[in-house]
Write a protein that holds these residues in place. Structure first.
Motif, PDB file in Angstrom:
ATOM      1  N   MET A   1       1.050  -0.994  -0.039  1.00 21.56           N
ATOM      2  CA  MET A   1       0.044   0.031   0.050  1.00 21.56           C
ATOM      3  C   MET A   1       0.878   1.189  -0.035  1.00 21.56           C
ATOM      4  O   MET A   1       1.982   1.124   0.609  1.00 21.56           O
ATOM      5  CB  MET A   1      -1.022  -0.072   1.251  1.00 21.56           C
ATOM      6  CG  MET A   1      -1.693   0.990   1.312  1.00 21.56           C
ATOM      7  SD  MET A   1      -3.076   1.517   0.141  1.00 21.56           S
ATOM      8  CE  MET A   1      -3.812  -0.025  -0.218  1.00 21.56           C
ATOM      9  N   TYR A  35      -1.429   8.766   8.378  1.00 17.43           N
ATOM     10  CA  TYR A  35      -1.719   8.473   7.060  1.00 17.43           C
ATOM     11  C   TYR A  35      -1.984   9.586   6.238  1.00 17.43           C
ATOM     12  O   TYR A  35      -1.335   9.819   5.164  1.00 17.43           O
ATOM     13  CB  TYR A  35      -3.279   7.660   7.120  1.00 17.43           C
ATOM     14  CG  TYR A  35      -3.303   6.394   7.821  1.00 17.43           C
ATOM     15  CD1 TYR A  35      -2.182   5.565   7.995  1.00 17.43           C
ATOM     16  CD2 TYR A  35      -4.464   6.067   8.259  1.00 17.43           C
ATOM     17  CE1 TYR A  35      -2.254   4.458   9.012  1.00 17.43           C
ATOM     18  CE2 TYR A  35      -4.738   4.833   9.063  1.00 17.43           C
ATOM     19  CZ  TYR A  35      -3.557   4.121   9.290  1.00 17.43           C
ATOM     20  OH  TYR A  35      -3.622   2.787  10.272  1.00 17.43           O
ATOM     21  N   LYS A  40       2.921   7.107   8.145  1.00 18.86           N
ATOM     22  CA  LYS A  40       2.425   5.980   8.264  1.00 18.86           C
ATOM     23  C   LYS A  40       1.609   5.315   7.052  1.00 18.86           C
ATOM     24  O   LYS A  40       0.853   6.239   6.726  1.00 18.86           O
ATOM     25  CB  LYS A  40       1.803   5.834   9.576  1.00 18.86           C
ATOM     26  CG  LYS A  40       1.271   4.561  10.073  1.00 18.86           C
ATOM     27  CD  LYS A  40       0.629   4.494  11.503  1.00 18.86           C
ATOM     28  CE  LYS A  40       0.276   2.935  11.820  1.00 18.86           C
ATOM     29  NZ  LYS A  40      -0.168   3.136  13.215  1.00 18.86           N
ATOM     30  N   PRO A  42      -1.338   2.686   6.025  1.00 15.65           N
ATOM     31  CA  PRO A  42      -2.195   1.820   6.565  1.00 15.65           C
ATOM     32  C   PRO A  42      -1.989   0.320   5.916  1.00 15.65           C
ATOM     33  O   PRO A  42      -1.808   0.105   4.932  1.00 15.65           O
ATOM     34  CB  PRO A  42      -3.700   2.370   6.254  1.00 15.65           C
ATOM     35  CG  PRO A  42      -3.332   2.874   5.049  1.00 15.65           C
ATOM     36  CD  PRO A  42      -2.018   3.489   4.978  1.00 15.65           C
ATOM     37  N   SER A  43      -2.562  -0.691   6.595  1.00 14.58           N
ATOM     38  CA  SER A  43      -2.852  -1.923   6.068  1.00 14.58           C
ATOM     39  C   SER A  43      -3.794  -1.844   5.044  1.00 14.58           C
ATOM     40  O   SER A  43      -4.556  -0.838   4.985  1.00 14.58           O
ATOM     41  CB  SER A  43      -3.290  -2.928   7.199  1.00 14.58           C
ATOM     42  OG  SER A  43      -4.732  -2.718   7.368  1.00 14.58           O
ATOM     43  N   PHE A  44      -3.740  -2.966   3.866  1.00 14.90           N
ATOM     44  CA  PHE A  44      -4.797  -3.042   3.021  1.00 14.90           C
ATOM     45  C   PHE A  44      -6.217  -3.144   3.519  1.00 14.90           C
ATOM     46  O   PHE A  44      -7.073  -2.101   3.147  1.00 14.90           O
ATOM     47  CB  PHE A  44      -4.489  -4.244   2.020  1.00 14.90           C
ATOM     48  CG  PHE A  44      -5.209  -4.157   0.892  1.00 14.90           C
ATOM     49  CD1 PHE A  44      -5.496  -2.967  -0.086  1.00 14.90           C
ATOM     50  CD2 PHE A  44      -6.314  -5.084   0.529  1.00 14.90           C
ATOM     51  CE1 PHE A  44      -5.967  -3.155  -1.208  1.00 14.90           C
ATOM     52  CE2 PHE A  44      -7.211  -5.108  -0.395  1.00 14.90           C
ATOM     53  CZ  PHE A  44      -7.058  -4.049  -1.357  1.00 14.90           C
ATOM     54  N   GLU A  45      -6.456  -3.534   4.576  1.00 13.68           N
ATOM     55  CA  GLU A  45      -7.761  -3.837   5.148  1.00 13.68           C
ATOM     56  C   GLU A  45      -8.210  -2.435   5.714  1.00 13.68           C
ATOM     57  O   GLU A  45      -9.300  -2.133   5.588  1.00 13.68           O
ATOM     58  CB  GLU A  45      -7.683  -4.627   6.212  1.00 13.68           C
ATOM     59  CG  GLU A  45      -7.709  -6.235   5.701  1.00 13.68           C
ATOM     60  CD  GLU A  45      -6.042  -6.669   5.524  1.00 13.68           C
ATOM     61  OE1 GLU A  45      -4.939  -5.908   5.921  1.00 13.68           O
ATOM     62  OE2 GLU A  45      -5.863  -7.623   4.730  1.00 13.68           O
TER      63      GLU A  45
END
Length: 94
Positions: A1, A35, A40, A42-45
């Motif tokens: 990501m 973000y 940072k 984020p995770s894909f989720e």
């Protein structure tokens, strides 16, 4: 990501604070700030949850394409004339 370079603009278009978005997504307000600032990723989720909350695609959050914000800009949205229910315009003929 990748970095969510467009997150702030989509969030503001939905009139959400960082805190409100964080609550909807299930992360901290600090995470949303990170973000948005690129500190940072984020995770894909989490990115999927953000996109769903902001009513956009995940690619829209990271893209550098031009024109993706046209629909968010009120001045670019074409106003359709109101109809009276049978498909006829309420505007009178000139």
């Amino acid at each position: 990501m990748e970095k969510l370079r467009n997150l702030r603009r989509f969030r503001k278009a939905k009139k959400l604070t960082q805190r409100e978005l964080a609550e909807c997504v299930g992360v901290s307000e600090s995470a949303i700030s990170q973000y948005e600032n690129g500190g940072k990723i984020p995770s894909f989720e989490v990115a999927l949850k953000i996109a769903e909350t902001l009513d956009c695609e995940t690619i829209d959050l990271v893209t550098t394409r031009t024109g993706i914000f046209d629909a968010l800009d009120d001045s670019s949205i074409k106003k359709e004339p109101a109809t009276n229910g049978d498909g006829q315009s309420n505007e009178s003929a000139i």
